[in-house]
Design a protein around this motif. Sequence first.
Motif, short mmCIF file in Angstrom:
data_model
loop_
_atom_site.label_atom_id
_atom_site.label_comp_id
_atom_site.label_asym_id
_atom_site.label_seq_id
_atom_site.Cartn_x
_atom_site.Cartn_y
_atom_site.Cartn_z
N ARG A 196 0.83 -1.20 0.00
CA ARG A 196 0.00 0.00 0.00
C ARG A 196 0.87 1.26 0.00
NH1 ARG A 196 -2.48 -1.39 4.03
NH2 ARG A 196 -1.81 0.44 5.19
N VAL A 223 0.97 4.37 -3.00
CA VAL A 223 0.91 5.82 -2.78
C VAL A 223 2.18 6.49 -3.31
CG1 VAL A 223 0.81 7.61 -0.99
CG2 VAL A 223 -0.55 5.52 -0.74
N GLU A 251 -1.33 12.53 1.66
CA GLU A 251 -1.51 11.30 0.86
C GLU A 251 -1.05 10.08 1.64
OE1 GLU A 251 -0.89 13.15 -3.65
OE2 GLU A 251 0.81 12.32 -2.57
N ARG A 264 -3.45 9.33 4.62
CA ARG A 264 -4.75 8.79 4.19
C ARG A 264 -4.60 7.43 3.49
NH1 ARG A 264 -6.83 10.83 -0.21
NH2 ARG A 264 -5.60 12.71 0.05
N GLY A 265 -3.61 7.35 2.64
CA GLY A 265 -3.50 6.13 1.82
C GLY A 265 -2.69 5.02 2.49
N TYR A 266 -1.87 5.40 3.47
CA TYR A 266 -0.97 4.39 4.05
C TYR A 266 -1.21 4.16 5.54
CZ TYR A 266 3.39 2.33 5.75
OH TYR A 266 4.31 1.53 6.38
#
Lengths: 535, 222
Positions: free
Chosen positions: A265, A269, A281, A284-286
């Motif tokens: 993940r 990103v 980013e 939120r993404g990781y």
Amino acid sequence: MTLEHLLLFGGVCITTWLAFIYLWPRFILRVFKRAILVKGFGDGPIPVNTLYTEPRAFFADPIHPPASASKRATAGVNRDTLLTVGWLNLRKAPQILQVPDMAGRYYSVQFTNPSSNTNFAYVGKRTTGTQAGDYLITGPHWKGSVPKGMKLISSPNNSVLVLGRILVCGDGDLPTAYNLAKQIKLFAHRPMAARPVASTPQPAINSPSRSRMNHRFHALLKFSKRNVLCAFVCGALAPISAGSQSSADAVVSQKPIIYIEDVGRFYKVYDAAQGHPTAEELQRGYIDPGSPGLRHLSEIRDVTGETIAKAIAAHPQIFADAKRCIAVLPRVRLRVAAALRILGRLYPTAEFPPVTVAISRGKPAGVADAQGVVIGLEASCAVTYFNPNVEDRFVHEIAHEYTHVQQALQSPAFYNNPKPTVLQASLIEGAAEFVATLITGETAFHSPYAPTDSAQDEQVETKFVASEDKTDLSQWIDNGTLTTPGDLGYWVGYRIVKSYYEHSADKRRALSNIIIMKDAKTFLAISGWYPGIRL
Amino acid sequence: MSRTLSNFAAFIGALCVYFIIHLFFSTHVRTVRNDVIQGFLIGYGLAFAFAQAYARIKAVKVNGWITMFGLGKPGNGMFLRAAHAQLYAGPVNIPEEAMCWWTNADGAGRTLSGRHDYVMHFQAAHLPPNDAFWSLTMGTARNHFVPNPIKRYSVSDRSGLLPNADGSIDIYIQNAAPSGHESNWLPAPTGDFKLWLRVYVPGKAILNGTYKVPPVVKAKIP
């Protein structure tokens, strides 16, 4: 009786007759195969492609075999030679038999084809002499070239029974003979890997500071490239001792959870932003959808979107480089799972919090506490100076840290002592090295900071004894520099623990005592260790 | 191989042969199923009886000592390999590496027992010829080590045996220590026992069969 019936009866009768005559040796060797690979001789089953030497204590006093010795081990009367046995499977890779210099002593290593119970080769005084040597044992379909300096033994069968006999010239000679017998070893042959250079310590760089509960990944362990990777430890496959653990524990021990998904993940990103993800980013993404292990790391070590973004800006190459370490993760996961299952079998009270491999902020390389182990892939990957084989290194690191998890959970007072002595700190680390070696199936602990011979061992360890009660760890732990390997405390600790284990008749109890050590001085006293001991 | 097992094998073999002969005169209705089952069982019995019989033929017995030559060599035929499996149920050395004899009887064929005292007499220069070592090991009837006060479980070229005046060597095999000959004592149990003679890297005289292992002889009562 009609002719048809006569022919049928006669045909079956003669076929059976010949078949049994023909297969008889095979049946008998099957019993040996089972004895070696399934039952063992008292110290648990003997993994394929490893050698087992009969215990010294048994040879010394055959009338009172150790309680653990199996019936099979005590069958037969032989007071001449120490026996060492193993079962080879050459299908995947040839094996290398290494024999030490026997200095004129009679010994033989017999290679038996289990299909016919005939011996197709011998290594030993009669056939090859008593000097040290490496022998490449290949299966019938092997193609390749024999490495320089090795002699070829070509087996007609992928399965081979290996039986070594080493002459003992009397009770006083037993330690010498045993030591030589233990030096007869098997390694998997991997032609691509370079041959290891005999224990030239590589320079260690100044290591980041590390507190008791926050281990820098001790990366740091050089593996022999010839170690037997898929070997399981003696006793590893023994059935879980009945009644000593609940079925719930058994289920847990079957399934140590190992998360590696955070890494993928992260790089999604990372790649989406061409290597320059923003703090938001990343958060939120990781971090936010991360595994419990990652969130734990985030909490205790300030690993957030922001700190990671800063780290990427400061050291972009670490994060770019770490991609090369991703490829090994699936294999690492399998091998760690296997190692932890073995830990659960050898040490039924082990607890199994999860292992997480994630991306940190350039450090720490890993943390180990009661919550489990979290590895910072990018930080661990950057530490390349000891073992270039990332997979081996990771497996050992995780196993090492996982031992610390057990220590933290089950012997917290000893483990968390804020002011440990050299002896205590070395034993904590030595125990982790030893258990890691045991459960990952490494044939031996190859320490980059180890002395190169036993004379040096004695020198180092005499110094160790002199300073074992001091609380100044700087000469023993975390003291490697660019030019001098440090961390000798790990090595000495490992040797003390190993000595203790080898001197114990009940290996499981010994392992338990190693993990839940209470008192360093007592442990040292009963370990049988002394400076320069040959192990 | 033990006498009991051999007798049992002979019995099984006789039973199988009787059954086969009986078949020819049998008036029972035969079915295919019977043919196969009986064929299998009789074949198995014959295989066992044959292997035992062949092992007896191939075994070499000299002065009560039993061994078999040529075991473990690649290229051995299936019959010899089956005979090997009867005598030693395991991966034994090829003769060039080691030879092994065993006995549970004295030179006169009587079962060895700790109730008697025995002597094994090696004439001068007639110890087993070898390029490695030899040993004589004591086992109980069930092939376990024999506890004894001097913790000696075998005698060998490493145990400091004292020769007689003429250079010959006597090994005293008995339960109680032989006074005056303690250095050459191989302690026996009180009950029946077995002896193993092992010669590693045996000399030519052993390999070509000219060396005769001396018998275990009941000691004369003085």
